[in-house]
Write a protein that holds these residues in place. Structure first.
Motif, PDB file in Angstrom:
ATOM      1  N   LEU A 156       6.566 -27.155 -41.851  1.00 20.03           N
ATOM      2  CA  LEU A 156       6.426 -28.077 -42.982  1.00 20.03           C
ATOM      3  C   LEU A 156       5.283 -29.059 -42.759  1.00 20.03           C
ATOM      4  O   LEU A 156       4.531 -29.369 -43.690  1.00 20.03           O
ATOM      5  CB  LEU A 156       7.731 -28.840 -43.196  1.00 20.03           C
ATOM      6  CG  LEU A 156       8.897 -28.023 -43.767  1.00 20.03           C
ATOM      7  CD1 LEU A 156      10.199 -28.800 -43.652  1.00 20.03           C
ATOM      8  CD2 LEU A 156       8.629 -27.649 -45.230  1.00 20.03           C
ATOM      9  N   ARG A 208       1.992 -29.488 -45.028  1.00 19.25           N
ATOM     10  CA  ARG A 208       1.597 -30.784 -45.593  1.00 19.25           C
ATOM     11  C   ARG A 208       0.132 -31.084 -45.301  1.00 19.25           C
ATOM     12  O   ARG A 208      -0.580 -31.634 -46.148  1.00 19.25           O
ATOM     13  CB  ARG A 208       2.479 -31.904 -45.027  1.00 19.25           C
ATOM     14  CG  ARG A 208       2.149 -33.270 -45.612  1.00 19.25           C
ATOM     15  CD  ARG A 208       3.131 -34.337 -45.202  1.00 19.25           C
ATOM     16  NE  ARG A 208       3.037 -34.692 -43.790  1.00 19.25           N
ATOM     17  CZ  ARG A 208       3.737 -35.681 -43.218  1.00 19.25           C
ATOM     18  NH1 ARG A 208       4.599 -36.386 -43.950  1.00 19.25           N
ATOM     19  NH2 ARG A 208       3.602 -35.940 -41.935  1.00 19.25           N
ATOM     20  N   GLY A 219       9.416 -37.009 -49.238  1.00 16.53           N
ATOM     21  CA  GLY A 219       9.455 -35.656 -49.775  1.00 16.53           C
ATOM     22  C   GLY A 219       8.111 -34.971 -49.590  1.00 16.53           C
ATOM     23  O   GLY A 219       7.172 -35.525 -49.019  1.00 16.53           O
ATOM     24  N   LEU A 220       8.026 -33.759 -50.074  1.00 12.24           N
ATOM     25  CA  LEU A 220       6.826 -32.945 -49.843  1.00 12.24           C
ATOM     26  C   LEU A 220       6.570 -32.038 -51.029  1.00 12.24           C
ATOM     27  O   LEU A 220       7.482 -31.371 -51.513  1.00 12.24           O
ATOM     28  CB  LEU A 220       7.030 -32.100 -48.575  1.00 12.24           C
ATOM     29  CG  LEU A 220       5.942 -31.102 -48.199  1.00 12.24           C
ATOM     30  CD1 LEU A 220       4.641 -31.838 -47.878  1.00 12.24           C
ATOM     31  CD2 LEU A 220       6.386 -30.258 -47.003  1.00 12.24           C
ATOM     32  N   ASP A 221       5.334 -32.025 -51.495  1.00 11.39           N
ATOM     33  CA  ASP A 221       4.914 -31.098 -52.541  1.00 11.39           C
ATOM     34  C   ASP A 221       4.331 -29.861 -51.888  1.00 11.39           C
ATOM     35  O   ASP A 221       3.374 -29.952 -51.112  1.00 11.39           O
ATOM     36  CB  ASP A 221       3.864 -31.745 -53.448  1.00 11.39           C
ATOM     37  CG  ASP A 221       4.453 -32.861 -54.296  1.00 11.39           C
ATOM     38  OD1 ASP A 221       5.377 -32.575 -55.072  1.00 11.39           O
ATOM     39  OD2 ASP A 221       4.003 -34.011 -54.159  1.00 11.39           O
ATOM     40  N   LEU A 222       4.899 -28.704 -52.204  1.00  9.55           N
ATOM     41  CA  LEU A 222       4.420 -27.438 -51.655  1.00  9.55           C
ATOM     42  C   LEU A 222       3.808 -26.597 -52.767  1.00  9.55           C
ATOM     43  O   LEU A 222       4.394 -26.458 -53.843  1.00  9.55           O
ATOM     44  CB  LEU A 222       5.573 -26.648 -51.035  1.00  9.55           C
ATOM     45  CG  LEU A 222       6.047 -27.002 -49.630  1.00  9.55           C
ATOM     46  CD1 LEU A 222       7.136 -26.035 -49.218  1.00  9.55           C
ATOM     47  CD2 LEU A 222       4.917 -26.999 -48.627  1.00  9.55           C
ATOM     48  N   THR A 260      16.848 -31.317 -46.611  1.00 11.62           N
ATOM     49  CA  THR A 260      15.432 -30.943 -46.493  1.00 11.62           C
ATOM     50  C   THR A 260      14.989 -30.185 -47.736  1.00 11.62           C
ATOM     51  O   THR A 260      13.922 -30.463 -48.309  1.00 11.62           O
ATOM     52  CB  THR A 260      15.224 -30.087 -45.227  1.00 11.62           C
ATOM     53  OG1 THR A 260      15.645 -30.835 -44.082  1.00 11.62           O
ATOM     54  CG2 THR A 260      13.770 -29.679 -45.069  1.00 11.62           C
ATOM     55  N   ILE A 312      11.962 -31.209 -50.909  1.00 10.76           N
ATOM     56  CA  ILE A 312      10.744 -30.418 -51.087  1.00 10.76           C
ATOM     57  C   ILE A 312      10.593 -30.027 -52.545  1.00 10.76           C
ATOM     58  O   ILE A 312      11.519 -29.520 -53.173  1.00 10.76           O
ATOM     59  CB  ILE A 312      10.781 -29.167 -50.192  1.00 10.76           C
ATOM     60  CG1 ILE A 312      10.766 -29.592 -48.719  1.00 10.76           C
ATOM     61  CG2 ILE A 312       9.599 -28.245 -50.489  1.00 10.76           C
ATOM     62  CD1 ILE A 312      11.017 -28.465 -47.756  1.00 10.76           C
ATOM     63  N   SER A 340       8.740 -27.572 -54.918  1.00  5.88           N
ATOM     64  CA  SER A 340       8.034 -26.296 -54.895  1.00  5.88           C
ATOM     65  C   SER A 340       8.380 -25.513 -56.152  1.00  5.88           C
ATOM     66  O   SER A 340       9.531 -25.561 -56.614  1.00  5.88           O
ATOM     67  CB  SER A 340       8.439 -25.483 -53.656  1.00  5.88           C
ATOM     68  OG  SER A 340       8.001 -24.138 -53.755  1.00  5.88           O
TER      69      SER A 340
END
Length: 255
Positions: A113, A117, A189-192, A215, A219, A221
């Protein structure tokens, strides 16, 4: 005894790796990078079986040991997420411009991850097995805080020898905990840009499946799935578990 390729990670420290290159030089099909867990090595069941599959299918595949792990040089207790992430980045660069699927287990899922990122758009897909995202803060620190012996050892010696279900106790250092604060993912958070598959056993004693779900929820996505595996433990090394991991990787690598 297996013989691995050695690559300099930093002065005086070489890490061990193994890769399978397709027989045809112009083969540009997506490849796979295996990222192992904390205190594990690349000769484990999942990594070995996936390497065997990649060789039989003639697909590009890399597996490696972080410094202080397995056949790599260095002391385990000197390792940090920053060091191991740097090593993972170096190994990923060996794929050059080939599209890659990152297959990460536990800490390896966390590092996958972090790599995604860093390089949005350059990873074709992620297959994460019980990802230990934010493991130092979310998993290790609460355990230490609830254990007077661990708190005392960290305060006194800077290291606690944590008992393990899988072998000898292993060191958790103050340096590892402090370094981990630089790499937190879950709060923001995370943009995939790539597809994501998380596989988690519902009987995981090390990284509870609820953490895997947290998790997943953090995310963003366009193509993400959370797969809860009945009676699965942390390792997910049964035949049916490895088949599920392999199928997820094959799906994301499909042209």
């Amino acid at each position: 005894m297996l013989q691995f390729e050695m690559m300099e990670a930093r002065p005086g420290i070489r890490i061990a790796l193994e890769r399978h290159e397709p027989r045809h030089p112009d083969d540009r099909k997506p490849g796979f990078l295996w990222l192992g867990g904390f205190n594990s090595d690349m000769t484990g069941t999942k990594a070995t079986r996936l390497m065997d599959w990649a060789q039989a299918a003639d697909r590009f595949f890399i597996r490696f040991d972080y410094s202080g792990h397995g056949a790599s040089e260095g002391r385990f207790e000197e390792g940090t997420l920053s060091l191991w992430l740097t090593e993972a980045r170096m190994v990923l660069a060996l794929a050059r411009d080939r599209p890659m699927i990152l297959v990460g287990s536990s800490m390896g899922g966390y590092l996958a991850l972090l790599l995604a990122r860093e390089s949005p758009g350059s990873i074709k897909g992620l297959v994460l097995v019980a990802p230990a995202a934010d493991m130092t803060e979310a998993l290790m620190e609460p355990e230490i805080a609830a254990n007077a012996e661990a708190l005392g050892a960290i305060a006194r010696d800077g290291v606690w020898l944590r008992p393990s279900l899988y072998g000898e106790p292993y060191p958790i250092t103050r340096t590892l905990i402090e370094d981990g604060r630089q790499h937190l993912l879950l709060p923001q958070g995370l943009d995939l840009a790539c597809p994501l598959r998380i596989l988690h056993g519902d009987r995981d004693p090390d990284v509870p499946w609820q953490h895997g779900r947290k998790t997943f929820d953090a995310i963003r996505s366009p193509d993400a799935q959370f797969i809860l595996i009945k009676d699965g433990d942390h390792r997910l090394s049964r035949d049916q578990d490895i088949l599920a991991i392999r199928r997820a990787a094959e799906e994301l690598a499909a042209d």
